[in-house]
Scaffold this motif. Sequence first.
Motif, short mmCIF file in Angstrom:
data_model
loop_
_atom_site.label_atom_id
_atom_site.label_comp_id
_atom_site.label_asym_id
_atom_site.label_seq_id
_atom_site.Cartn_x
_atom_site.Cartn_y
_atom_site.Cartn_z
N GLU A 82 18.37 22.08 17.52
CA GLU A 82 19.67 21.91 16.87
C GLU A 82 20.56 23.14 17.07
N VAL A 83 19.95 24.33 17.02
CA VAL A 83 20.71 25.57 17.24
C VAL A 83 21.18 25.64 18.70
N ALA A 84 20.30 25.25 19.63
CA ALA A 84 20.69 25.23 21.03
C ALA A 84 21.91 24.33 21.22
N GLU A 85 21.93 23.21 20.53
CA GLU A 85 23.06 22.30 20.62
C GLU A 85 24.32 22.92 20.04
N GLU A 86 24.18 23.62 18.90
CA GLU A 86 25.34 24.28 18.27
C GLU A 86 25.93 25.33 19.21
N ILE A 87 25.06 26.16 19.79
CA ILE A 87 25.54 27.22 20.68
C ILE A 87 26.21 26.61 21.91
N ALA A 88 25.57 25.59 22.50
CA ALA A 88 26.13 24.95 23.69
C ALA A 88 27.51 24.36 23.40
N THR A 89 27.65 23.71 22.26
CA THR A 89 28.94 23.11 21.89
C THR A 89 30.01 24.18 21.76
N PHE A 90 29.66 25.29 21.11
CA PHE A 90 30.62 26.39 20.94
C PHE A 90 31.01 26.98 22.30
N LEU A 91 30.02 27.25 23.16
CA LEU A 91 30.31 27.87 24.46
C LEU A 91 31.22 26.98 25.30
N ARG A 92 30.89 25.69 25.36
CA ARG A 92 31.65 24.81 26.24
C ARG A 92 33.03 24.49 25.68
N LYS A 93 33.21 24.68 24.41
CA LYS A 93 34.54 24.49 23.81
C LYS A 93 35.45 25.68 24.11
N ASN A 94 34.85 26.86 24.28
CA ASN A 94 35.64 28.08 24.41
C ASN A 94 35.71 28.64 25.83
N TYR A 95 34.88 28.14 26.74
CA TYR A 95 34.88 28.67 28.10
C TYR A 95 34.94 27.54 29.13
N ASN A 96 35.73 27.77 30.18
CA ASN A 96 35.81 26.78 31.25
C ASN A 96 34.59 26.83 32.16
N TYR A 97 33.98 28.03 32.22
CA TYR A 97 32.83 28.22 33.10
C TYR A 97 31.77 29.04 32.35
N VAL A 98 30.52 28.59 32.43
CA VAL A 98 29.41 29.30 31.80
C VAL A 98 28.23 29.31 32.77
N ASP A 99 27.64 30.50 32.96
CA ASP A 99 26.37 30.53 33.68
C ASP A 99 25.34 31.28 32.84
N PHE A 100 24.08 30.99 33.10
CA PHE A 100 22.98 31.62 32.37
C PHE A 100 22.19 32.50 33.31
#
Length: 385
Positions: A82-100
Motif C-alpha cells: 500500500e505504501v509502494a502504491e502511495e509513493i508511486a502515485t505521488f511521484l507520477r503525479k509530480n514528475y513527467n519522468y522517473v527512473d529508479f
Amino acid sequence: MAEYIDMQMNHGEMEIKLTELIKEYCDKTKKQLIIYSVNFQQMNNLPIELNMDDFYTIRDLLRNDNSKSLSFYIETPGGSGEVAEEIATFLRKNYNYVDFLVAGECKSAGTILTMCGDEICLNETGSLGPIDAQIKIGRHFGSAHDYMKWVEDKMDEADEKGSLNNFDALMVAQISPDELIGVENNLEYGKELVRDFLKKYKFKNWEIKETSGIEVTDEIREERANEIADKLANHSLWKSHGRSLKIDTLTEDIKLKIKNINEDEKISEIIERIHVLLRLIFSSGHSYKIIATKDTKLVKTAVEVQMPVSSQPSMNINISCNQCGSDFPLYVNFSRDSRIDKELQEQGRLPFPKNSKIICECGEKLDLSEVRKQIEIDFGKFIYD
C-alpha cells in the motif's frame, strides 16, 4: 571503499560527502535525486521496512520541487504494498519522468515500486526480488503463492480421488473461506500493482518490438505486463522470497528491460560512491534509515539507552547529533507533576520533544520515535507531553 576508509572521515563528514555526491549527480543529469536507503544489518525491532512514515517523509522532501525529472535511489528489504502504491502515485503525479537506481538490494514492495518508473537502472551489485506476498501461517510467515497452490492441489486431489488422507483433511478443515479470500487478495494485489504500473508508465513509450520490429499494441503491453507480474509472484520459480534477481535474470528470464548503470562511466562512479558511502555511514553508527535530497536529509537513528530498573517518575537521556556531535540533555517525565519539569529544566535539561524529532543547528534532523517507543515499552509508562 579503500579510498574513503583512508580518508578517515567521521560520521558527519561522510554525510556531507553524500550530499556533495547527490548535488554532483543532479548537476550532471539535470534531474532531482532522492536517496532512500536502509541498514539491512539493523533488523532488531527497527522499522527498516517501507512504511507510511517513509511516504510522508518522501512527500515532504519533494513536494516543493519544481523539477520535471526524478531519479530515485532505493535500497530496501520491502514492506507495505500500500505504501509502494502511495509513493508511486505521488511521484507520477509530480514528475513527467522517473527512473529508479538500484546498486544494492531492492526487494518485495521495493521491486513493486520500481515498476512505476520510466526506466529501472541496475549495476552489477544491484538486484530486485520476487513480489510474492508473505502471510502469517500459524506461527510462521510463508508464501501466499505456495499456500494457494497447496490448497488448489488438494482440491484437485479430492476431485480425483474422492477424498484426502487424514492429515490433509485435518489441515484443510482448519482453513476458513475468509482466510482463503484474504490470502488470494494479498497475492493478487502485488501482481495488480505491477501490471498497472508497467502498462501505465514503463511501457507507455514502448512502440516497436526490438527483436521483430512489430508494432506494440495495447494487447501486447498487457500481455507482457501480465507475464512479468506472474513470474515475479511465482514463489515456486524462485524458491526464496529473498532471492536476488540480477540484470541477466530480469532481462532474459522475466523479459523486463533494465538499463545498465555502468553504460555511463561518470554516472556509474557517482552511484557506486553513493552506495559505498551509505554502507560506511550505516556501519559507523546507529543509523538505520536515510532519506535524502541535495537540500535536505532525514537520518533515522537507533539510540542506545541504558534503562534504570526503578519506579522513578522521570529519567534523563543524552542524545548526540551524528553530524556535528552536539549534545542534547533530555529528560522524560512519566507523571503530570509540573514540579519535575521545573526542577529538571533548572538543571539545564530539555523535555523530550512532543513530535519525537530534534533539528540540530547544523541542519541534521534526529528522529527519536523509536527511542520514545522503547522507553515506553521498557517502563510500561507513557511519556506525557
